[in-house]
Design a protein around this motif. Sequence first.
Motif, short mmCIF file in Angstrom:
data_model
loop_
_atom_site.label_atom_id
_atom_site.label_comp_id
_atom_site.label_asym_id
_atom_site.label_seq_id
_atom_site.Cartn_x
_atom_site.Cartn_y
_atom_site.Cartn_z
N PHE B 57 -1.02 5.55 41.73
CA PHE B 57 -0.01 5.26 40.93
C PHE B 57 0.99 4.49 41.42
N ASP B 58 1.65 3.40 40.50
CA ASP B 58 2.67 2.47 40.98
C ASP B 58 3.93 3.10 40.86
N LEU B 59 4.54 3.44 42.05
CA LEU B 59 5.65 3.92 42.02
C LEU B 59 7.06 3.03 42.45
N SER B 60 6.88 1.58 42.36
CA SER B 60 7.88 0.96 42.60
C SER B 60 9.28 1.13 41.91
N PRO B 61 9.15 1.64 40.33
CA PRO B 61 10.57 1.80 40.01
C PRO B 61 11.30 2.95 40.61
N MET B 62 10.69 3.94 41.53
CA MET B 62 11.72 4.65 42.14
C MET B 62 12.90 4.22 42.73
N ASN B 63 13.88 4.99 42.73
CA ASN B 63 15.02 4.41 43.28
C ASN B 63 15.10 4.71 44.83
N LYS B 64 15.23 3.54 45.40
CA LYS B 64 15.29 3.84 46.71
C LYS B 64 16.59 3.18 47.52
N TYR B 65 17.18 4.16 48.50
CA TYR B 65 18.56 3.65 49.10
C TYR B 65 18.44 3.98 50.69
N ARG B 66 18.93 3.09 51.16
CA ARG B 66 18.77 2.97 52.72
C ARG B 66 20.14 3.42 52.85
N ILE B 67 20.18 4.37 54.07
CA ILE B 67 21.44 4.84 54.47
C ILE B 67 21.48 4.90 56.18
N SER B 68 22.29 4.05 56.40
CA SER B 68 22.35 3.89 57.84
C SER B 68 23.51 3.74 58.28
N GLY B 69 23.70 4.19 59.68
CA GLY B 69 25.11 3.94 60.28
C GLY B 69 25.26 5.24 61.29
N PRO B 70 26.11 5.12 61.97
CA PRO B 70 26.47 6.22 62.97
C PRO B 70 26.51 7.72 62.15
N ASP B 71 27.23 7.45 61.18
CA ASP B 71 27.29 9.04 60.54
C ASP B 71 26.16 9.29 59.54
N ALA B 72 25.04 8.54 59.46
CA ALA B 72 24.07 8.89 58.39
C ALA B 72 23.67 10.31 58.44
N GLU B 73 23.48 10.85 59.69
CA GLU B 73 22.82 12.01 59.53
C GLU B 73 24.05 13.26 58.93
#
Lengths: 519, 394, 538
Positions: B57-73
């Motif tokens: 299944f081509d799931l490329s349209p799913m929304n992907k967000y990168r969450i990074s940085g010291p406070d990410a957790e």
Amino acid sequence: MTDYDAVIIGAGHNGLICGAYLAKAGKQVLVVDGRDQPGGCASTRELAAGFHISDCAQWLYQFDDDIVRDLGLQAAGLTVGRAKHTVALQSDGDHLSIDGDLLRGAGIEAKDQAAYPLFRQQMNVFAKLMLKLYRGRAPKLVEANWTDRLTLMKLGLGLKLMGKGNMQDLMRLVLINIYDVMNENFDHQGLKAALALDAITGTGMGPRSPNTVFTYLHRALGHQLQASGVVQVMGGMGALGESLKSAAEASGATVRMGCRVEQIVKEGDRVCGVVLADGSTVPTKAVVSSADPTTTFADLLGYQHLETGMARRVAQYRTRSGTAKLHLALSGLPTVTGLDNDALSQRLVIAPSMESIELAWNPIKYAECGHHHIFDISIPSIEDPSLAPNGQHVLTALIHYLPYEPQGGWDAHRQTVLDNLIEQLEAYAPGLKAQIVASELLVPPDFEAAYGMKGGNWHHGELSIDQALMMRPFPGSSQYSTAVPGLFLCGAGAHPGGSLMGLPGRNAAREILKQGVLA
Amino acid sequence: MITSPRETMLLTTPFHSRVAAMCPINEWGNWMGYTTPNAYFDVELEYFAIRSTTGVFDLSPMNKYRISGPDAEAYLNRMLTRNISKLGIDRVCYAVWCNDAGSMLDDGTIFRLGEQDFRLCSYQRADDWLQWCALGFNVTIDNESEDIAGLAVQGPTSCTVLTLLGCTGLDQLKPFGIAHFTFEGAPMMVSRTGFTGDLGYEVWVAPEQAEALWDQLFECGRDYLIKPIGGHALDLARIEAGFLQAHVDFVPAEESVRPGRTRSPLELGLEWLVDFSKPLFNGRLALLEEKARGSRYRFAMLDIEGNKPAEHSFILKGDKVVGTVTSAAWCPTVKSNLAYAQIEAPHGNVGDVLTAEIYYQRELHWTRLMAPCTVIDGPLFNPQRRRQTPAPAL
Amino acid sequence: MKQYDAIVIGAGHNGLTNGAYLAKAGLNVAVLERNPYIGGATVSRELHKGWYYSNCSYVSSLLRPEITRDLELPRHGLQVVPFGGGTTFMRNGDHFHNFADHDRLYREMARHSKRDANAYDRYAADTSLQTKLIRPYLMRTPPDPTSMKPRDLADLLEFARSFMALGEEKLLDTIKFWTGSVGDYLDQYFETDVIKAHIAGSGIIGTALGVYSPGTAYVLLHHYMGDVDGNVGAWGFARGGMGAIANSLSKALQSYGGEIICDADVDEIIVRNGRAKGVALKDGTEYRADIVVSNLDPKRTFLDITNPKDLPEDVLKKARNFKIRGSSGKLNIALDGLPTFNGIDPRSRMMGGEMHFSDTMARQERAYDDWKNGTWSKDPYLDMLIPSMTDPTMAPPGKHMMSVFVQYAPPKIDGREWTDEDKDGFEKSVLDQISNYSPNFRDLILHCETRTPREIEAEVGLTEGNIFMGELTFDQLLFNRPFPGYSQYRAPIKGMYMCSSGTHPGGGVMAAPGANAAREILSDLKRPNTVPGGYADD
């Protein structure tokens, strides 16, 4: 270290009042403030050697007499001057004096003279109704409990009792602008402008902005709260702060000046203490903040300790301001054409017409400084010579409007604007320039820096109807408690809002006691 | 400068040339603004590829967000109801997030890529909410939806096929684990995740690798009967497996208009995702209050007598309507007639027998069927291979 | 001296609607019109041979579907065709297309800001909530909060209940919305200037307020609460121009036996013993009727055509204080061909949508500052459409008709009347702005009809040229429209009624005031009601 029932952030008038009432109820209260002088915006400062000015607020006109009585402020050293009338300076030297119901000078016509007392009368009817809302917490509408329902019923009854005519007028007026209301009632340009000035003071609005009748009523309500009218505080506004501090201490509260609260500490769901600038932590059952809501939630507690919806409310809370202040130390009493010394000691306003106020407002919408400004002037040293060296004087003026941050920054504009303001004053007081010993212009960022008010907004957030009453400061944090258990608001950012009124502080104390959180 | 209408046309995924070539029936839909096949050749056959061989299944349209940085957790811990601190690096978890009122905004998967580096993969767009959540946190939010191409490779032979593709040792990867490989010299990430409830993986590469990945995957999988699957087949699989879908099984709270239409995770049977021991997360106080007070609704999985899918049905207790169906399907593997329903409390306990009011039409003739149904405890489809490590090879 | 059962003054869309419902109930009705043609501000006129101008109101959304259907307006020739979407041109050469299709709009917004594109869903939900609150009250008489009558109390209770159902926070948000500015409202959702400016336009059209004036959020709602075929917030063209609405209403009226008398300029309402008895025309003709309904705005109704001695002092005062500020102008342009616009494919469907050229709210606010200063906006906010892209009957084949609504234009210039030079200056500021984005536009102009508030007032009789017959601020909405205590369509004189846009639910081509007034009149006459209620909203 003692554990306190409540720690109050900020020894401004509301913080001290809240502290005093809580202490009077037998609670262990600590009031802390980073400034050296108590009173917050009610402060006195030495502008130049021997010249003392009320640095921020300069008038007292709606300070609740009940609070003066309850806290014994007179015994604690508060002395106020005599009631002042308003002198609206006119360019031709024939000035308009507004003294209670009485209008004099400036060719005021019989029609306006007759209409004015009737207008005041009706405003007083409305203000009395508003007072019912102001003297307690603003009711919730859906989640209302019996206290709220009672308030709402009283309000409804009050509406009915004012008569159908008044009620219909109120329905029309409550969201309208002061400009139209003035034009409907009066003809005299100067009169309309001087009255309209009360509606826009401390707001980010012009007289043509809808909802300015509400802000007019906010001020008109002063007549119900403070029988004495517009007065100056002897010794400068700081004396009010000093007397409140003494009163709070006399009630048993501890007041610690010169010690900033750095952080509100939250443990689990609850706020449980504060961290002071000296690094110490003060545990407490309740933290009551008289700082503005943005400072309280965003800076002291931190957005990360709020749920996102609440954080968004804080971020969207509007704190624009257009109020600045001009301070002059003068070698002698200025000469204003057509005014004797007594008249000079009154409240002097320069607002030629409502259009001129509106024109003065337009530029700040685009972060521009404008060329014409509105002045609300006090020369307190006439009634209180202790404020300046013998024979010399201080003049302070509220200036409407200057932006928070003009393009290019204040450094690039401050001197030009100051010169321009003095030039504008010189037109009414020839020779003033030559009398100036020292001068300064305080702009919104200065107030923000000195008093911690976000945006330099004197009301701790715009006092527009959509940020007033049960919407103050924002939905989800009304009635002095907030969405964070253990954290309360008691400053001007809480209902009923800004000005030296004292009601937020007192109402908050009552509400906190009623909730029993300090038990 | 004339904007080409292409800019606002439905987009195509990085796999589009290959997808289109394998889609003889040419039945397309709009998923998240992308042209995606509802079906490739036959919904039922596609569905059975998932359950008996391998479905892609081509799931490329799913929304992907990168969450990074010291406070990410800390940021994610405040936003999500789950405790993300428990999530190890190269691990994935399913999570939901709420507004302050404890109403569901959406669900999705969180990939922990590093100590301070996460990816959130969601069905709905979340840019606005993620940014509001960032107030007060030292964290960067990047929308990387268009920077990553993804394929879900699901089914009993999926591990074997991917191993042939070069994912050596993939059988050792535990459910919700992440493994890193190289594909044609570029990084390829494989997670043992999916929306089918079966043994399966999701493969993530840069868009430039997409077409080659598709080609080689189908080459490797040919002998293992690999098939592409469209949206309809996936929907069938997810209902059988017990997964919820935003806008179908609940209304995202910030898009809800009418009072009372939102649902809390407790009302959706997702209390297991709520970690009340965390001191702060969006909706915590409201959910605690709801727990004390009792929920208004209960999410129920219904096993309905007969074989007529209970789509859009009312659910009755005696003569009284106590709920409505949000998703329903005849599930071919478990041979059951399943439905999800929101049932007004206190009804809808496991074991309760209710009635589904089903309407179906044959040759323009409508029939109203009052079908008894039973509230069951979790999905009927839950195969061993979904959880097994090493993953079973064919 | 002719005797009727009811006389309606003014054959605008509300007068015709009112007349139609009274006639439908069996009354002998005459609708009097000052002009030689009907329609008021809902009119199509041929001012250049072969070109038809909707020369006042120009698009339709608010017209209540209940009335369209009940009076069988489609059978009488009315067809409303949606045009779908709009464009705001930017000074940097880019633009923003407001597509009607949600997905396409997302992608266009995302071109400017992904966050905004996503936040739009939250904005749309919150704004829909407000339209859902107000829509059920459009086809109803507002309750009077000062009254103790059971009907008013019951209605108020129902009103309160629908608000209470929102819960505390959403109720407070609703109050914030109703008392706030469109600028502050949009700042809560969006970060991109052009997106905010595009939406904010609906908060100032026809209104003497700026985007940051409190009260303008409601004006936005007023433009969103209508629908075309259930698509709430959509707008469309009446085929043949807005006159098609008036014409179909007049046919409906006539089908029920009503009569329309043109060139009948009313001088005064005749009152005898405190009862309306008919009207006297300027030419001396008198028509008698026990029911007289004024479709003129409240100022004209009470200050022009009613003898002050027949009115209580409070009504005279309220009428004098009624806010009816002219703030808009219009250019109707016959074009020799289709102008091209920078950045838009001439074949694009967006050529048929609205076009705007204010890409920031600050520019809109400055345009308002000019109005406050007593002059027309030097950089005006335009709502420009080419109806002939949708409706082929508006211009000869290959030619086009352009409608340009202009915000702001004051009723007076610096306190004095408009001069022809002022009008030229006003026209130039508009044409200049369009030319900045359409290089060949000026060369295509065959005829340009420029209307300042002066012309609008003179021709249509809208005081100060105010298109809504009274500002849409809360002091003049719902139970305050036109004045507190007089919101139920009854004038203070027995037998006299009001049915104009100056009454609830206000301006725009809605026809609800006319219908609601008819319902009240029939109730007073104890006749069976012929007026439909509102469709229940879902």
